[in-house]
Design a protein around this motif. Structure first.
Motif, PDB file in Angstrom:
ATOM      1  N   UNK A   1       3.650 -33.690  -0.368  1.00 14.01           N
ATOM      2  CA  UNK A   1       2.834 -34.269  -1.442  1.00 14.01           C
ATOM      3  C   UNK A   1       3.025 -33.506  -2.747  1.00 14.01           C
ATOM      4  N   UNK A   2       3.130 -32.185  -2.657  1.00 12.90           N
ATOM      5  CA  UNK A   2       3.342 -31.380  -3.862  1.00 12.90           C
ATOM      6  C   UNK A   2       4.692 -31.637  -4.503  1.00 12.90           C
ATOM      7  N   UNK A   3       5.719 -31.792  -3.684  1.00 16.39           N
ATOM      8  CA  UNK A   3       7.049 -32.091  -4.237  1.00 16.39           C
ATOM      9  C   UNK A   3       7.057 -33.452  -4.946  1.00 16.39           C
ATOM     10  N   UNK A   4       6.405 -34.433  -4.333  1.00 11.44           N
ATOM     11  CA  UNK A   4       6.311 -35.745  -4.986  1.00 11.44           C
ATOM     12  C   UNK A   4       5.494 -35.666  -6.274  1.00 11.44           C
ATOM     13  N   UNK A   5       4.423 -34.889  -6.252  1.00 13.74           N
ATOM     14  CA  UNK A   5       3.588 -34.746  -7.453  1.00 13.74           C
ATOM     15  C   UNK A   5       4.356 -34.041  -8.567  1.00 13.74           C
ATOM     16  N   UNK A   6       5.100 -32.997  -8.231  1.00 13.81           N
ATOM     17  CA  UNK A   6       5.865 -32.302  -9.272  1.00 13.81           C
ATOM     18  C   UNK A   6       6.996 -33.166  -9.809  1.00 13.81           C
ATOM     19  N   UNK A   7       7.591 -33.991  -8.973  1.00 13.76           N
ATOM     20  CA  UNK A   7       8.603 -34.929  -9.471  1.00 13.76           C
ATOM     21  C   UNK A   7       7.974 -35.886 -10.475  1.00 13.76           C
TER      22      UNK A   7
ATOM     23  N   UNK B   1      -2.805 -28.284 -10.613  1.00  8.28           N
ATOM     24  CA  UNK B   1      -3.535 -28.556  -9.372  1.00  8.28           C
ATOM     25  C   UNK B   1      -2.594 -28.526  -8.172  1.00  8.28           C
ATOM     26  N   UNK B   2      -1.369 -28.971  -8.341  1.00  9.99           N
ATOM     27  CA  UNK B   2      -0.404 -28.908  -7.242  1.00  9.99           C
ATOM     28  C   UNK B   2      -0.120 -27.462  -6.854  1.00  9.99           C
ATOM     29  N   UNK B   3       0.026 -26.610  -7.838  1.00  5.86           N
ATOM     30  CA  UNK B   3       0.238 -25.190  -7.534  1.00  5.86           C
ATOM     31  C   UNK B   3      -0.973 -24.615  -6.798  1.00  5.86           C
ATOM     32  N   UNK B   4      -2.163 -25.004  -7.216  1.00  5.13           N
ATOM     33  CA  UNK B   4      -3.364 -24.558  -6.506  1.00  5.13           C
ATOM     34  C   UNK B   4      -3.423 -25.085  -5.084  1.00  5.13           C
ATOM     35  N   UNK B   5      -3.035 -26.345  -4.884  1.00  4.46           N
ATOM     36  CA  UNK B   5      -3.014 -26.916  -3.543  1.00  4.46           C
ATOM     37  C   UNK B   5      -2.024 -26.221  -2.637  1.00  4.46           C
ATOM     38  N   UNK B   6      -0.869 -25.883  -3.187  1.00  3.39           N
ATOM     39  CA  UNK B   6       0.115 -25.142  -2.398  1.00  3.39           C
ATOM     40  C   UNK B   6      -0.410 -23.743  -2.057  1.00  3.39           C
TER      41      UNK B   6
ATOM     42  N   UNK C   1      -3.533 -22.936  -1.562  1.00  5.63           N
ATOM     43  CA  UNK C   1      -4.509 -23.098  -0.482  1.00  5.63           C
ATOM     44  C   UNK C   1      -3.790 -23.286   0.851  1.00  5.63           C
ATOM     45  N   UNK C   2      -2.760 -24.119   0.860  1.00  2.88           N
ATOM     46  CA  UNK C   2      -2.004 -24.338   2.092  1.00  2.88           C
ATOM     47  C   UNK C   2      -1.344 -23.036   2.570  1.00  2.88           C
ATOM     48  N   UNK C   3      -0.821 -22.257   1.637  1.00  5.39           N
ATOM     49  CA  UNK C   3      -0.200 -20.980   2.004  1.00  5.39           C
ATOM     50  C   UNK C   3      -1.243 -20.015   2.573  1.00  5.39           C
ATOM     51  N   UNK C   4      -2.451 -20.024   2.024  1.00  2.00           N
ATOM     52  CA  UNK C   4      -3.514 -19.160   2.539  1.00  2.00           C
ATOM     53  C   UNK C   4      -3.926 -19.592   3.952  1.00  2.00           C
ATOM     54  N   UNK C   5      -4.012 -20.904   4.186  1.00  2.00           N
ATOM     55  CA  UNK C   5      -4.357 -21.396   5.522  1.00  2.00           C
ATOM     56  C   UNK C   5      -3.288 -20.976   6.532  1.00  2.00           C
ATOM     57  N   UNK C   6      -2.035 -21.116   6.160  1.00  2.00           N
ATOM     58  CA  UNK C   6      -0.941 -20.706   7.051  1.00  2.00           C
ATOM     59  C   UNK C   6      -0.995 -19.201   7.297  1.00  2.00           C
ATOM     60  N   UNK C   7      -1.258 -18.422   6.254  1.00  2.67           N
ATOM     61  CA  UNK C   7      -1.310 -16.965   6.409  1.00  2.67           C
ATOM     62  C   UNK C   7      -2.460 -16.538   7.315  1.00  2.67           C
TER      63      UNK C   7
END
Length: 130
Positions: A79-85, A105-110, A112-118
């Motif tokens: 979703x972030x890649x599509x949003x940045x495109x 907001x896309x950078x913020x969403x990424x 959050x996802x990175x924090x969840x994975x970590x």
């Protein structure tokens, strides 16, 4: 008795002084002229907020497709890649304010996802993305 001085010849700068001084272009000769180009879509706070809201909704909808941490993280990346495109297209052909909101907001969403994975990785000891 007067002392005769040799004739220095013609003054080399006399012609230039009589025609006026021609500026070199290094420094402006006068006040700057007003710009003739006005941006059709200037960056405004409303545009940034609209782009941020649209990107947050977009990431939320894609994030809800995930059933576990792995699928949530990959859906968020897609979703972030599509949003940045889309943001890159908006920067070139559309509203730069909306593109800015989408990118932030896309950078913020990424993040959050990175924090969840970590957190999942730290608690389980197993890398959750593969």
């Amino acid at each position: 008795m007067s002392i005769a001085r040799p004739d220095p010849g013609p003054d080399p700068g006399a012609a230039a002084r009589s025609m006026g001084r021609i500026p070199s272009g290094l420094f402006p000769a006068g006040p700057p002229s007003r710009p003739t180009y006005r941006e059709p879509h200037p960056v405004t706070g409303g545009g940034v907020a609209a782009g941020g809201g649209a990107a947050a909704t977009w990431l939320l909808l894609f994030g809800l497709l995930g059933t576990d941490v792995t699928s949530y993280a990959w859906w968020t990346v897609v979703a972030g890649l599509l949003a940045w495109t889309t943001a890159l297209v908006l920067v070139r052909y559309g509203d730069r304010g909306v593109a800015t909101g989408v990118a932030i907001v896309t950078a913020g969403g990424w993040s959050i996802a990175a924090a969840v994975v970590a957190v999942r990785w730290a608690t389980s000891g197993d890398w959750p993305l593969w």
